[in-house]
Scaffold this active site. Structure first.
Site, PDB file in Angstrom:
ATOM      1  N   GLU A  43       0.843  -1.214   0.000  1.00  0.00           N
ATOM      2  CA  GLU A  43       0.000   0.000   0.000  1.00  0.00           C
ATOM      3  C   GLU A  43       0.877   1.263   0.000  1.00  0.00           C
ATOM      4  O   GLU A  43       1.933   1.283   0.646  1.00  0.00           O
ATOM      5  CB  GLU A  43      -0.854  -0.057   1.278  1.00  0.00           C
ATOM      6  CG  GLU A  43      -1.787   1.091   1.521  1.00  0.00           C
ATOM      7  CD  GLU A  43      -2.540   0.915   2.873  1.00  0.00           C
ATOM      8  OE1 GLU A  43      -2.158   0.041   3.691  1.00  0.00           O
ATOM      9  OE2 GLU A  43      -3.512   1.655   3.083  1.00  0.00           O
ATOM     10  N   LYS A 114      -9.394   2.320  -2.118  1.00  0.00           N
ATOM     11  CA  LYS A 114      -9.683   1.681  -0.829  1.00  0.00           C
ATOM     12  C   LYS A 114     -11.010   2.170  -0.246  1.00  0.00           C
ATOM     13  O   LYS A 114     -11.221   3.376  -0.086  1.00  0.00           O
ATOM     14  CB  LYS A 114      -8.531   1.992   0.131  1.00  0.00           C
ATOM     15  CG  LYS A 114      -8.621   1.311   1.491  1.00  0.00           C
ATOM     16  CD  LYS A 114      -7.353   1.654   2.298  1.00  0.00           C
ATOM     17  CE  LYS A 114      -7.280   0.927   3.621  1.00  0.00           C
ATOM     18  NZ  LYS A 114      -6.037   1.253   4.351  1.00  0.00           N
ATOM     19  N   CYS A 147      -5.275  -3.242   2.422  1.00  0.00           N
ATOM     20  CA  CYS A 147      -5.030  -3.290   3.860  1.00  0.00           C
ATOM     21  C   CYS A 147      -6.291  -3.486   4.708  1.00  0.00           C
ATOM     22  O   CYS A 147      -6.827  -4.567   4.753  1.00  0.00           O
ATOM     23  CB  CYS A 147      -4.235  -2.069   4.285  1.00  0.00           C
ATOM     24  SG  CYS A 147      -3.312  -2.420   5.809  1.00  0.00           S
TER      25      CYS A 147
HETATM   26  C1  ACM Z   1      -4.197  -0.014   7.073  1.00  0.00           C
HETATM   27  O1  ACM Z   1      -5.318  -0.073   6.561  1.00  0.00           O
HETATM   28  N1  ACM Z   1      -3.184   0.521   6.432  1.00  0.00           N
HETATM   29  C2  ACM Z   1      -3.950  -0.569   8.409  1.00  0.00           C
END
Ligand code: ACM
Length: 266
Positions: A43, A114, A147
């Site tokens: 990420e 995301k 993530c």
């Molecule tokens: C995250 O979502 N980077 C913990």
């Protein structure tokens, strides 16, 4: 569709605010990926994670169609003849997204933004607005999560229902138990999952490394170290992700009763 693909991850430590350094490091690590077909990178690999301010997050973002980082990934994909999924700090107009891109030798194939933001990310990023796209690269179908999406079983299920063979999961994991969920999502949905995590400490956050590859039976095929650069690959037999039969009389998808799950829509 072909049955076999060599896929894996790069685990490294992006440096906050040092895109050039991050590109140079990835370029060295990608040399180890020469005979792979698909590689996943953590990420926010261009920018680092825990920005001091929204101004810093903006200064370290790039537009996908005018990005030194995406151009670098496309050049590497062409050079090594592989597909790459990587996290990126994406700017569109006056908004930022915590995104991932899928690129191949032919160029940019697609992106995901995301959906489930974690802690300070609410100060910098918008919630993803592109849904849960699935991309057919010929050999297989690829979906992306990022993530903290790990804790929401709905998104893994939806990607699987859309025919995803491999869920690529660029990450900067913080919670120490997150990796345990990855093989379980794979077991329940019969997908191959690749979590490419970062390691290191950045402005108070400690990232846990231990990037993980799991198969459609919930078996962990590879776990990386907690704190080292690592490049790792596995050969996937894609038929294993396409067979959703659990017993001769049970099927992971066909046995569902969505009419009983209405509470999920509340
Ligand atoms: C995250 O979502 N980077 C913990």
């Amino acid at each position: 569709m072909s049955n076999s693909i060599k896929a894996g991850f790069i685990q490294f430590q992006p440096i906050l605010g040092e895109q050039e350094t991050n590109i140079n490091k990835l370029s060295i690590l990608l040399e180890q990926a020469n005979d792979a077909d698909l590689i996943v990178i953590p990420e926010l690999a261009n920018s680092g994670y825990n920005f001091e301010s929204k101004e810093q997050a903006f200064a370290l973002s790039e537009k996908i169609d005018n990005s030194q980082f995406v151009d670098f990934l496309i050049n590497e994909a062409a050079k090594h003849n592989l597909y790459i999924v990587s996290g990126i700090n994406e700017r569109e107009d006056d908004k930022l997204y915590n995104s991932s891109v899928l690129v191949g030798p032919e160029g940019l194939i697609g992106k995901y933004r995301k959906i489930h933001l974690f802690m300070n990310e609410f100060d910098f990023f918008e919630k993803g607005n592109l849904g849960l796209p699935v991309f057919d690269i010929g050999i297989c179908k690829i979906g992306m999560l990022i993530c903290f999406d790990w804790i929401f079983p709905e998104v893994w299920r939806i990607l699987a229902l859309k025919g995803t063979d491999i869920i690529c999961h660029p990450s900067n994991l913080v919670l120490p138990y997150a990796q345990q969920a990855v093989p379980v999502h794979g077991l329940i949905n019969r997908t191959f999952n690749i979590t490419a995590n970062r390691y290191g400490i950045e402005r108070g956050f400690t990232f846990s490394g231990k990037s993980i590859i799991s198969d459609p039976y919930g078996k962990t095929l590879v776990t990386a170290s907690p704190d080292k650069d690592e490049v790792s690959f596995v050969n996937f037999k894609l038929d294993e992700a396409r067979n959703k039969n659990i017993t001769p009389r049970n099927h992971a998808f066909n046995d569902r009763f969505p009419s009983e799950y209405k509470e999920l829509l509340r």
